[in-house]
Design a protein around this motif. Sequence first.
Motif, PDB file in Angstrom:
ATOM      1  N   SER A  74       0.802  -1.220   0.000  1.00 30.74           N
ATOM      2  CA  SER A  74       0.000   0.000   0.000  1.00 30.74           C
ATOM      3  C   SER A  74       0.835   1.271   0.000  1.00 30.74           C
ATOM      4  N   ARG A  75       2.149   1.139   0.251  1.00 31.49           N
ATOM      5  CA  ARG A  75       2.970   2.347   0.312  1.00 31.49           C
ATOM      6  C   ARG A  75       4.436   2.015   0.014  1.00 31.49           C
ATOM      7  N   PRO A  76       5.166   2.976  -0.537  1.00 29.58           N
ATOM      8  CA  PRO A  76       6.617   2.795  -0.707  1.00 29.58           C
ATOM      9  C   PRO A  76       7.333   3.018   0.619  1.00 29.58           C
ATOM     10  N   ILE A  77       8.316   2.190   0.914  1.00 28.23           N
ATOM     11  CA  ILE A  77       9.044   2.298   2.180  1.00 28.23           C
ATOM     12  C   ILE A  77      10.543   2.501   1.978  1.00 28.23           C
ATOM     13  N   GLY A  78      10.969   2.581   0.724  1.00 26.33           N
ATOM     14  CA  GLY A  78      12.390   2.765   0.462  1.00 26.33           C
ATOM     15  C   GLY A  78      12.696   2.572  -1.003  1.00 26.33           C
ATOM     16  N   HIS A  79      13.985   2.616  -1.341  1.00 22.67           N
ATOM     17  CA  HIS A  79      14.388   2.295  -2.697  1.00 22.67           C
ATOM     18  C   HIS A  79      15.784   1.687  -2.692  1.00 22.67           C
ATOM     19  N   ILE A  80      16.050   0.913  -3.718  1.00 23.82           N
ATOM     20  CA  ILE A  80      17.343   0.265  -3.904  1.00 23.82           C
ATOM     21  C   ILE A  80      17.954   0.802  -5.186  1.00 23.82           C
ATOM     22  N   LEU A  81      19.160   1.316  -5.085  1.00 26.18           N
ATOM     23  CA  LEU A  81      19.877   1.845  -6.237  1.00 26.18           C
ATOM     24  C   LEU A  81      20.943   0.857  -6.690  1.00 26.18           C
ATOM     25  N   VAL A  82      20.995   0.585  -7.985  1.00 25.83           N
ATOM     26  CA  VAL A  82      22.075  -0.193  -8.582  1.00 25.83           C
ATOM     27  C   VAL A  82      22.894   0.774  -9.421  1.00 25.83           C
ATOM     28  N   LEU A  83      24.150   0.971  -9.038  1.00 30.06           N
ATOM     29  CA  LEU A  83      24.973   2.043  -9.585  1.00 30.06           C
ATOM     30  C   LEU A  83      26.305   1.519 -10.102  1.00 30.06           C
ATOM     31  N   GLU A  84      26.854   2.221 -11.090  1.00 29.28           N
ATOM     32  CA  GLU A  84      28.212   1.932 -11.546  1.00 29.28           C
ATOM     33  C   GLU A  84      29.006   3.234 -11.598  1.00 29.28           C
ATOM     34  N   SER A  85      30.279   3.143 -11.200  1.00 26.76           N
ATOM     35  CA  SER A  85      31.157   4.309 -11.220  1.00 26.76           C
ATOM     36  C   SER A  85      32.602   3.854 -11.086  1.00 26.76           C
ATOM     37  N   PRO A  86      33.532   4.621 -11.627  1.00 26.20           N
ATOM     38  CA  PRO A  86      34.949   4.264 -11.454  1.00 26.20           C
ATOM     39  C   PRO A  86      35.464   4.507 -10.042  1.00 26.20           C
ATOM     40  N   THR A  87      34.735   5.300  -9.232  1.00 28.51           N
ATOM     41  CA  THR A  87      35.225   5.614  -7.888  1.00 28.51           C
ATOM     42  C   THR A  87      34.124   5.450  -6.847  1.00 28.51           C
ATOM     43  N   LEU A  88      34.503   4.975  -5.682  1.00 29.54           N
ATOM     44  CA  LEU A  88      33.577   4.825  -4.566  1.00 29.54           C
ATOM     45  C   LEU A  88      33.113   6.187  -4.065  1.00 29.54           C
ATOM     46  N   SER A  89      33.999   7.170  -4.089  1.00 31.19           N
ATOM     47  CA  SER A  89      33.636   8.509  -3.613  1.00 31.19           C
ATOM     48  C   SER A  89      32.523   9.112  -4.463  1.00 31.19           C
ATOM     49  N   SER A  90      32.536   8.840  -5.764  1.00 33.58           N
ATOM     50  CA  SER A  90      31.472   9.344  -6.637  1.00 33.58           C
ATOM     51  C   SER A  90      30.136   8.697  -6.308  1.00 33.58           C
TER      52      SER A  90
END
Length: 280
Positions: A74-90
């Motif tokens: 009945s409601r959104p409680i969060g989200h999951i991001l799948v990401l790619e990047s050359p650096t962890l800081s980014s």
Amino acid sequence: DLSKNAGNRYVALVFDKALDANGRDWEEMKDNRTELTHDHVHHCRRANLYNDTFNGDSDVDVLHSYQVLSSCMSRPIGHILVLESPTLSSIKSFVASDPVVQTLGCSVDDVPLYRWRHIKDHTLRIDDGRYGWPNVLIQLDRSAEELSGLGCGDLRERVEKDKLEYLIKSERVIAAGPLHLPTEFKDDPSSVPVGDIVFFNSYNRTESVEFAENDPAAAAGLYDSMRVHKYNSLDVTGKFVSENIMDDKSGWFNKNLRMKEEMREEGFPVEDEQTPWLNW
């Protein structure tokens, strides 16, 4: 062509109740997330839509944003991001600047972040929603100290093959792979596996729970916690939006298409041939 940001894949778990520092109740957090969905999608698309002449300094690709739903759907409680990047800081900078994360009032270091060893096997790429509803299973290991104390410090290695066979034979897995501690480099020995994430289809919650409990790794006692949620996929590419043929011109149906037009006016390369590497 591969994106310049390909190669290092991460998963960020943004669950509102666990991260909210403002003392809000479920209703307030639901309203907050609903209001910010447009801004969240816009944030993701800004990172994705670049080419050699526009927005070229973008150093994060947002492969997916999954809106996680409550057990009653009945409601959104969060989200999951799948990401790619050359650096962890980014990656951390992108997550920290997510409009939803900013309103939660938490530190980016509080957001669970993992390097994801996505298993690239064609048998584990069933379309989401092909059979029932798409679900996500998040499994976090017992601590290394606890497993060693039980005399099974190598338990993950011992059940790895059985788990993989189980996922393949289920014929319901959309994507899967172990979660590792987030490090800058893939070959960093400190990037040890600490859990698993499995995206899969099922017809109902009972079936979802049974799928999780029958996992050989779960049955062997590897995990300290498991959670299962249904989810919706948000279109964060901004390139494959089509007009809703049911549009009654009231302005309600085509919000997604209007966002694409907004970004086109801002100069973002929203057409397919402008950023070919986003055809994942």
